[in-house]
Design an enzyme around this catalytic site. Structure first.
Site, short mmCIF file in Angstrom:
data_model
loop_
_atom_site.label_atom_id
_atom_site.label_comp_id
_atom_site.label_asym_id
_atom_site.label_seq_id
_atom_site.Cartn_x
_atom_site.Cartn_y
_atom_site.Cartn_z
N TYR A 157 98.63 15.37 156.09
CA TYR A 157 99.02 14.21 155.28
C TYR A 157 98.59 12.92 155.95
O TYR A 157 98.01 12.04 155.31
CB TYR A 157 100.54 14.21 155.08
N LYS A 168 95.86 10.04 154.45
CA LYS A 168 96.15 8.63 154.23
C LYS A 168 95.26 7.72 155.08
O LYS A 168 94.89 6.62 154.65
CB LYS A 168 97.63 8.35 154.51
#
Length: 326
Positions: A201, A205
């Site tokens: 994750y 990002k």
């Protein structure tokens, strides 16, 4: 000689301190005083806004607040019933403004060409003024990378990276042709601070940060404004936090601030095409970047310890629930 050296060092130190003071003042002005660019710059009332991940939380608030500002809304998410309910809510709430809605049920984890073809057919010919790349996915709980389920890894990349790129590639050409438009992409402190136990994750990002900044430079000559919106935690299903606090706003307040601060960097001083608009997040971002740094062992160790603790609690909860089910 010693006196000269001391004078030089004092001068350098003074300039460094002055630069930090100026940076802090700019952050405060951006967060608390200066207003952002009017959304009317990007399209007249009755033009369209597209919101991905629109059925809940931040995405739902973007849809509602953009409709309140006079934009017709294209709602994209994976749950048909929630999209239909939100479309009805918007049309009822803003009936006097004759706001129109269109919906597209789409599961970004599947990365289906036919879904993107449907999206292209849906938006072709629309005057799209705003695109909000809000759809996102994180891990079910903090997990070491080597233990991350393959499907979870694939889903995070498909949603956060591939989905955002493919939607933008459909929408951005029309904006560039019209010479105006706004592309907001939801970033995260997870992309700002490398986050152990959320490695995939966090990496997704960080990718969006680099991509969005590069895209901003490409589209600026065409009149299209690109902005990566960095946030810390917001109460939502993804964060699993229900109670707002000074550091954790609810979606309504976060989106309201974001739309009021378009074009203002907030706490993201010195990062092109990037904003950390919510006041507490902005101050945290500025302080981390100024005094701690985001890529050093201190920040990394603190982040690792925090997520190891979260994982332990999550595993204990799973164990309790499994015993109850017996």
């Amino acid at each position: 000689m010693a006196c000269t050296l001391t004078t030089i060092l004092a001068g350098v130190g003074g300039l460094y301190l002055l630069a930090k003071v100026v940076s802090y003042a700019r952050a405060l002005l951006s967060l608390f005083v200066l207003s952002g660019t009017s959304l009317r710059k990007f399209g007249r009332k009755g033009s369209w806004a597209i919101v991905t991940g629109a059925s809940d939380g931040i995405g739902k608030e973007y849809a509602i607040q953009l409709a309140q500002k006079g934009f017709n809304i294209v709602l994209i998410s994976r749950t048909q019933s929630k999209l239909e309910a939100l479309a009805q809510e918007i049309q009822t709430k803003y009936a006097g403004s004759a706001i129109q809605t269109k919906i597209l049920t789409m599961d970004f984890t599947k990365n289906l060409d036919e879904d993107y073809s449907k999206l292209k057919a849906l938006v072709d010919g629309l005057d799209v003024a705003v695109l909000v790349n809000n759809v996102g996915k994180s891990h079910e709980m903090p997990v070491p990378f080597i233990l991350t389920p393959k499907q979870e890894l694939n889903d995070i990349i498909a949603v956060n990276c591939i989905g955002t790129l493919r939607v933008t590639q459909i929408v951005a050409p029309g904006m560039a042709q019209r010479g105006r438009g706004l592309i907001l992409t939801m970033g995260s402190f997870g992309g700002l601070l490398p986050t152990p136990l959320l490695a995939t994750y966090s990496g997704s990002k960080a990718f969006l940060q680099q991509w969005s900044t590069a895209l901003g430079a490409e589209l600026k000559p065409h009149g299209v404004q690109v902005e990566l919106v960095i946030s810390y935690l917001v109460t939502s299903a993804m964060s699993k936090i229900r109670r707002p606090s000074l550091a954790i706003p609810n979606p309504r307040n976060f989106v309201k601030t974001t739309l009021a601060k378009i074009g203002r960097s907030g706490g993201a001083q010195g990062i092109a095409y990037t904003s950390t608009p919510y006041w507490s997040h902005g101050l945290m971002h500025w302080a981390l970047s100024t005094f701690v740094g985001t890529m050093n062992h201190v920040a990394l160790g603190q982040n690792k310890a925090m997520h190891e603790s979260i994982r332990k609690r999550a595993l204990k909860k799973q164990e309790r629930e499994a015993k109850k089910a017996l």
